[in-house]
Design a protein around this motif. Structure first.
Motif, short mmCIF file in Angstrom:
data_model
loop_
_atom_site.label_atom_id
_atom_site.label_comp_id
_atom_site.label_asym_id
_atom_site.label_seq_id
_atom_site.Cartn_x
_atom_site.Cartn_y
_atom_site.Cartn_z
N LYS A 125 0.82 -1.22 0.00
CA LYS A 125 0.00 0.00 0.00
C LYS A 125 0.85 1.27 0.00
CE LYS A 125 -3.76 -2.39 2.22
NZ LYS A 125 -4.43 -2.73 3.46
N LEU A 126 1.94 1.28 0.79
CA LEU A 126 2.76 2.48 0.91
C LEU A 126 3.76 2.66 -0.23
CD1 LEU A 126 3.60 2.42 4.74
CD2 LEU A 126 1.83 3.76 3.57
N TYR A 127 4.12 1.57 -0.90
CA TYR A 127 5.15 1.61 -1.94
C TYR A 127 4.61 1.07 -3.26
CZ TYR A 127 8.27 2.98 1.73
OH TYR A 127 8.86 3.69 2.76
N GLN A 128 3.47 1.61 -3.69
CA GLN A 128 2.81 1.14 -4.90
C GLN A 128 3.66 1.29 -6.15
OE1 GLN A 128 -1.04 2.97 -5.18
NE2 GLN A 128 -1.63 2.31 -3.13
N ASP A 129 4.56 2.26 -6.17
CA ASP A 129 5.42 2.46 -7.34
C ASP A 129 6.59 1.49 -7.36
OD1 ASP A 129 3.80 4.54 -8.15
OD2 ASP A 129 5.08 6.09 -7.26
N ASN A 130 6.81 0.77 -6.28
CA ASN A 130 7.95 -0.14 -6.17
C ASN A 130 7.57 -1.61 -6.16
OD1 ASN A 130 8.51 2.38 -4.07
ND2 ASN A 130 10.13 2.05 -5.56
N VAL A 131 6.49 -1.93 -5.45
CA VAL A 131 6.13 -3.34 -5.26
C VAL A 131 5.33 -3.83 -6.47
CG1 VAL A 131 4.88 -4.99 -3.82
CG2 VAL A 131 6.16 -3.13 -2.75
N VAL A 132 5.86 -4.87 -7.12
CA VAL A 132 5.21 -5.42 -8.31
C VAL A 132 4.54 -6.76 -8.02
CG1 VAL A 132 6.72 -4.21 -9.92
CG2 VAL A 132 7.36 -6.51 -9.12
#
Length: 171
Positions: A125-132
């Motif tokens: 949720k906090l790192y949507q641009d990183n976690v795939v």
């Protein structure tokens, strides 16, 4: 032996959380992860009352496959202080991982083992641009809201929350 014959660099890392307490984790850095040639990361949160060594065999295996493996000391276990806010715990780890010059910060997979799923879903949720990708290693009865990323659920056929262990061979 643990380093795959020297092909993986294993490092204990400690970073401060926003409240000044420390979070500890171990990195498993494969040969292909270099400055200028980053590799995807695979972050593994163990279950409650566990430390980073509980699942280090998983981190070693993903590093053999070219990922930077990370195993985290659960809040208040191993070398991690008791942190009052789980988001601070997750942010300290994820900020540290995405700042590593040998990690491709746009390709991070997270795995939550049992109670570690709460930290893994918080990272999603906090790192949507990183976690795939998110891997959920838990009994289906403990599943909460699934994050909006590629998700794999590993569910045991026999589990402590379904059976009593005592006298049941399949449990």
């Amino acid at each position: 032996i643990s380093s795959g014959g020297g092909k993986t660099i294993i490092r204990r890392m400690t970073v401060p959380a926003a409240d000044g307490k420390s979070l500890s984790y171990i990195t498993y850095i494969p040969e292909n992860a270099q400055h200028g040639e980053p590799a995807p990361a695979f972050v593994i949160w163990p279950g409650r009352s566990s430390n980073s060594h509980q699942l280090d065999m998983w981190a070693m295996e993903v590093s053999r496959r070219g990922y930077v493996g990370i195993t985290v000391d659960w809040n208040g276990n191993g070398e991690t202080d008791v942190l009052g806010d789980q988001e601070l715990y997750v942010q300290a780890l994820m900020d540290s991982v995405t700042d590593m010059p040998y990690v491709d910060k746009e390709y991070v997979a997270v795995l939550g083992n049992s109670a570690g799923n709460s930290a893994a879903t918080t990272a999603c949720k906090l790192y949507q641009d990183n976690v795939v990708a998110y891997i959920d290693d838990v009994h289906p009865r403990l599943l909460g809201d699934q994050p909006e990323v590629n998700t794999l659920v590993i569910a045991a056929m026999a589990h402590q929350y379904v059976k009593t262990f005592v006298g049941e061979q399949d449990a």
